[in-house]
Scaffold this active site. Structure first.
Site, PDB file in Angstrom:
ATOM      1  N   LYS A  33     -38.369   7.908  -4.600  1.00 30.56           N
ATOM      2  CA  LYS A  33     -38.539   6.487  -4.943  1.00 30.56           C
ATOM      3  C   LYS A  33     -37.161   5.833  -4.782  1.00 30.56           C
ATOM      4  CE  LYS A  33     -38.312   3.452  -7.657  1.00 30.56           C
ATOM      5  NZ  LYS A  33     -37.502   2.237  -7.369  1.00 30.56           N
ATOM      6  N   CYS A  47     -20.057   5.128  -9.258  1.00 27.88           N
ATOM      7  CA  CYS A  47     -20.248   5.673 -10.605  1.00 27.88           C
ATOM      8  C   CYS A  47     -18.938   6.202 -11.203  1.00 27.88           C
ATOM      9  CB  CYS A  47     -21.299   6.763 -10.593  1.00 27.88           C
ATOM     10  SG  CYS A  47     -21.019   8.020  -9.342  1.00 27.88           S
ATOM     11  N   GLU A 100     -19.779  -0.371 -18.680  1.00 28.23           N
ATOM     12  CA  GLU A 100     -19.684  -0.200 -17.221  1.00 28.23           C
ATOM     13  C   GLU A 100     -19.949  -1.555 -16.558  1.00 28.23           C
ATOM     14  OE1 GLU A 100     -22.693   2.291 -15.111  1.00 28.23           O
ATOM     15  OE2 GLU A 100     -20.953   3.224 -14.169  1.00 28.23           O
TER      16      GLU A 100
HETATM   17  P1  NAI Z   1     -31.503   1.288 -12.777  1.00 32.64           P
HETATM   18  O1  NAI Z   1     -31.180   2.525 -13.505  1.00 32.64           O
HETATM   19  O2  NAI Z   1     -32.445   0.320 -13.403  1.00 32.64           O
HETATM   20  O3  NAI Z   1     -32.171   1.675 -11.342  1.00 32.64           O
HETATM   21  C1  NAI Z   1     -31.963   2.887 -10.665  1.00 32.64           C
HETATM   22  C2  NAI Z   1     -33.310   3.395 -10.132  1.00 32.64           C
HETATM   23  O4  NAI Z   1     -34.192   3.647 -11.208  1.00 32.64           O
HETATM   24  C3  NAI Z   1     -34.053   2.433  -9.212  1.00 32.64           C
HETATM   25  O5  NAI Z   1     -34.700   3.182  -8.203  1.00 32.64           O
HETATM   26  C4  NAI Z   1     -35.072   1.812 -10.138  1.00 32.64           C
HETATM   27  O6  NAI Z   1     -36.213   1.311  -9.476  1.00 32.64           O
HETATM   28  C5  NAI Z   1     -35.443   2.989 -11.004  1.00 32.64           C
HETATM   29  N1  NAI Z   1     -35.993   2.638 -12.318  1.00 32.64           N
HETATM   30  C6  NAI Z   1     -35.734   1.534 -13.081  1.00 32.64           C
HETATM   31  N2  NAI Z   1     -36.426   1.587 -14.225  1.00 32.64           N
HETATM   32  C7  NAI Z   1     -37.140   2.745 -14.207  1.00 32.64           C
HETATM   33  C8  NAI Z   1     -38.049   3.373 -15.116  1.00 32.64           C
HETATM   34  N3  NAI Z   1     -38.348   2.805 -16.285  1.00 32.64           N
HETATM   35  N4  NAI Z   1     -38.573   4.557 -14.771  1.00 32.64           N
HETATM   36  C9  NAI Z   1     -38.282   5.146 -13.605  1.00 32.64           C
HETATM   37  N5  NAI Z   1     -37.441   4.602 -12.697  1.00 32.64           N
HETATM   38  C10 NAI Z   1     -36.871   3.422 -12.997  1.00 32.64           C
HETATM   39  O7  NAI Z   1     -30.157   0.598 -12.383  1.00 32.64           O
HETATM   40  P2  NAI Z   1     -29.890  -0.953 -11.992  1.00 32.64           P
HETATM   41  O8  NAI Z   1     -30.721  -1.840 -12.840  1.00 32.64           O
HETATM   42  O9  NAI Z   1     -30.015  -1.074 -10.532  1.00 32.64           O
HETATM   43  O10 NAI Z   1     -28.354  -1.113 -12.393  1.00 32.64           O
HETATM   44  C11 NAI Z   1     -27.992  -1.303 -13.755  1.00 32.64           C
HETATM   45  C12 NAI Z   1     -26.669  -0.650 -14.056  1.00 32.64           C
HETATM   46  O11 NAI Z   1     -26.795   0.756 -13.887  1.00 32.64           O
HETATM   47  C13 NAI Z   1     -25.529  -1.051 -13.147  1.00 32.64           C
HETATM   48  O12 NAI Z   1     -24.930  -2.218 -13.593  1.00 32.64           O
HETATM   49  C14 NAI Z   1     -24.618   0.144 -13.274  1.00 32.64           C
HETATM   50  O13 NAI Z   1     -23.842  -0.013 -14.435  1.00 32.64           O
HETATM   51  C15 NAI Z   1     -25.562   1.310 -13.464  1.00 32.64           C
HETATM   52  N6  NAI Z   1     -25.788   2.068 -12.217  1.00 32.64           N
HETATM   53  C16 NAI Z   1     -25.187   3.295 -12.079  1.00 32.64           C
HETATM   54  C17 NAI Z   1     -25.327   4.012 -10.911  1.00 32.64           C
HETATM   55  C18 NAI Z   1     -24.658   5.327 -10.730  1.00 32.64           C
HETATM   56  O14 NAI Z   1     -24.224   5.657  -9.639  1.00 32.64           O
HETATM   57  N7  NAI Z   1     -24.604   6.159 -11.754  1.00 32.64           N
HETATM   58  C19 NAI Z   1     -26.100   3.494  -9.777  1.00 32.64           C
HETATM   59  C20 NAI Z   1     -26.734   2.219 -10.034  1.00 32.64           C
HETATM   60  C21 NAI Z   1     -26.559   1.552 -11.212  1.00 32.64           C
END
Ligand code: NAI
Ligand code: MG
Length: 486
Positions: free
Chosen positions: A179, A289, A386
């Site tokens: 996904k 990250c 973050e």
């Molecule tokens: P997110 O964690 O919401 O999204 C990441 C993935 O999870 C996407 O594919 C999304 O569709 C999916 N997702 C969202 N809600 C879900 C649920 N309830 N169940 C299963 N899958 C779900 O991250 P978002 O909203 O894009 O970014 C928010 C913050 O997260 C950013 O500001 C950053 O701080 C952090 N982040 C960290 C990353 C890393 O590399 N560790 C990568 C992206 C974001």
């Protein structure tokens, strides 16, 4: 010229299909906010079809699980060759849909190819043990693939994340439902097509684009999914951990970002440290990250160091990510841009000193000026949360013992760094800092061979490294009773 978009449907059972609902969603170019394609919007029904296909592909007579392990490796080597063949196209498509500067997307592609080949070489090295049980018993262990894996990707490194998770699961003999993040659906589809071309049998790799609530939640709650691997926010990581216990007990690997400290001691090589510190927060617009988002600088060199950081930020070339000379592109979308600008306002309000940047650039696309804050203190929001944007926060400290405690005073623990020419300082820091990756006199240095993951709230489990397959394997201990008398 814009790269050609070849795939916009869902990829299930080696077929390109529309969503059951017929729905599609728009995907954008962050450089100017324009719509570049409409992509099939998968939901519960589509995830169910994809999981069923992956389950069939993992069945008792599986063409994948039971394939000679070297052959599985050869298919992955072929995949690496195809990524290499389409290297420029994939880098341009990544840049177009993500805003990543093309020089970085090429660097990630290079890394991705290395990663695939490293994992391909591990596919036929999964071995068990013979166990010295007492008596007339022959006992041994089998390491077997865990089953259907749900792989949920973030938008910040779509190709690299796809490769990390998919290739590792496949090398172990698992089948997968991917996904991708809703912001960046395109490159995962292009990679799925290359896996099919490389010879992955039907159902082994499935890609269902869609949103977190819907496609994502169906996958995390699905009783036929044995494992979830997720990279993204801490908030969603916690939801996934809960969902993993809802219907069956899923194995979970989580990588959840951080608030990583980089410490500069006054004996460091300052010119190198300034350049590395800048790259460690500004690379990929701060959307990494392991970004060094808390820069601790020793008091004796503090003012000079801040001046160096400001000069670096001011010289950074911001603009169209498809231009090879650009160093910084746009943020992923309007929501993230606004979130980052909100953090900058908070920083000013809470008393940090804005040294340069701090504003949106223009009104087309999602660009933010490289921003430097000095006089940041540990209690400020910009030092705690973050930001995931091009915002450097510089904090003062006096002594190593003090800064280790302050650096550890966070719920995160993904990465950390120190610049010093004193061996004792370096060793004390690497020993006591709570982080999964620690760098000395460098930062962001990693490869397929090194385990990667977080302490504390930064995650669960490790990716990469010689034991990468373990996260996708179950150990089975077999004991066979032998006749008493021979
Ligand atoms: P997110 O964690 O919401 O999204 C990441 C993935 O999870 C996407 O594919 C999304 O569709 C999916 N997702 C969202 N809600 C879900 C649920 N309830 N169940 C299963 N899958 C779900 O991250 P978002 O909203 O894009 O970014 C928010 C913050 O997260 C950013 O500001 C950053 O701080 C952090 N982040 C960290 C990353 C890393 O590399 N560790 C990568 C992206 C974001
Ligand atoms: Mg989210």
């Amino acid at each position: 010229m814009a790269p050609q978009i070849k795939y916009t449907k869902l990829f299930i059972d080696n077929q390109w299909v529309d969503a059951v609902s017929g729905k599609t969603f728009e995907t954008y170019n962050p450089h100017d906010g324009s719509v570049i394609a409409r992509v099939a919007e998968g939901d519960e029904a589509d995830i169910n079809l994809a999981v069923a296909a992956a389950k069939r592909a993992f069945h008792r007579n599986s063409e994948w699980r039971l394939l000679d392990a070297s052959q599985r490796g050869y298919i992955l080597y072929k995949f690496a060759d195809l990524v290499e063949r389409d290297f420029d196209y994939l880098a341009e498509l990544e840049s177009y849909n993500n805003g990543m500067v093309v020089s970085l997307s090429k660097g990630f592609n290079r890394y991705g190819i290395d990663y695939i080949r490293y994992l391909a070489s591990l596919a036929d090295k999964v071995q068990g043990d013979t166990i010295p049980l007492n008596g007339d018993v022959f006992s041994y262990t089998l390491k077997q693939p865990v089953g259907v894996c749900g792989l949920i990707l973030p938008w910040n490194g779509p190709i690299m994340m796809f490769i990390h998770k998919v290739v590792t699961a496949l090398a172990a003999g698992c089948t997968v439902v991917v996904k991708p993040a809703e912001q960046t659906p395109l490159t995962a589809l292009a990679l799925a097509a290359l896996l099919q071309e490389a010879g992955a049998p039907a159902g082994v790799v499935n890609v269902v684009n869609g949103f977190g609530v819907g496609a994502g939640t169906t996958l995390t709650h699905h009783p036929d999914v044995a494992k979830i691997s997720f990279t993204g926010s801490l908030e969603v990581g916690k939801l996934i951990q809960q969902a993993a216990g809802a219907n069956n007990l899923k194995r979970v690997t989580l990588e959840l970002g951080g608030k990583s400290p980089l410490v500069i001691m006054d004996d460091a090589d300052l010119n190198t440290a300034i350049a590395v510190a800048a790259n460690s927060i500004f690379a990929h617009q701060g959307q990494i990250c392991v970004a060094a988002s808390r820069l601790f600088v020793q008091s004796g060199i503090y003012d000079k160091f801040v001046q160096g950081c400001v000069a670096f930020a001011k010289n950074r070339v911001v603009g169209d990510p498809s231009d090879p000379s650009t160093e910084q592109g746009p943020q992923i979308d309007e929501e993230m841009m606004k979130k980052i600008l909100g953090y900058i306002e908070k920083g000013k309000k809470e008393g940090a000193k804005l040294m340069t940047g701090g504003k949106r650039i223009g009104n087309s696309g999602f660009y933010i000026e490289p921003t430097v804050f000095a006089n940041v203190t540990d209690d400020m929001t910009i030092a705690k949360e973050e930001i995931f944007g091009p915002v450097q926060s510089i904090i003062k400290f006096d002594k190593l013992e003090e800064v280790i405690d302050r650096a550890n005073a966070t719920n995160y623990g993904l990465a950390a760094g120190i610049f010093t020419n004193n061996l004792n300082n370096a060793l004390q820091y690497t020993k006591h800092i709570e982080a999964g990756n620690v760098w000395v006199n460098t930062y962001l240095l990693s490869g397929p061979q090194g385990p990667f993951g977080g302490f504390k709230d930064s995650g669960l489990g490790r990716e990469n490294g010689i034991n990468a397959l373990d996260a996708y394997l179950e150990v089975k201990t077999v004991a066979i009773s032998l006749p008493k008398k021979f």
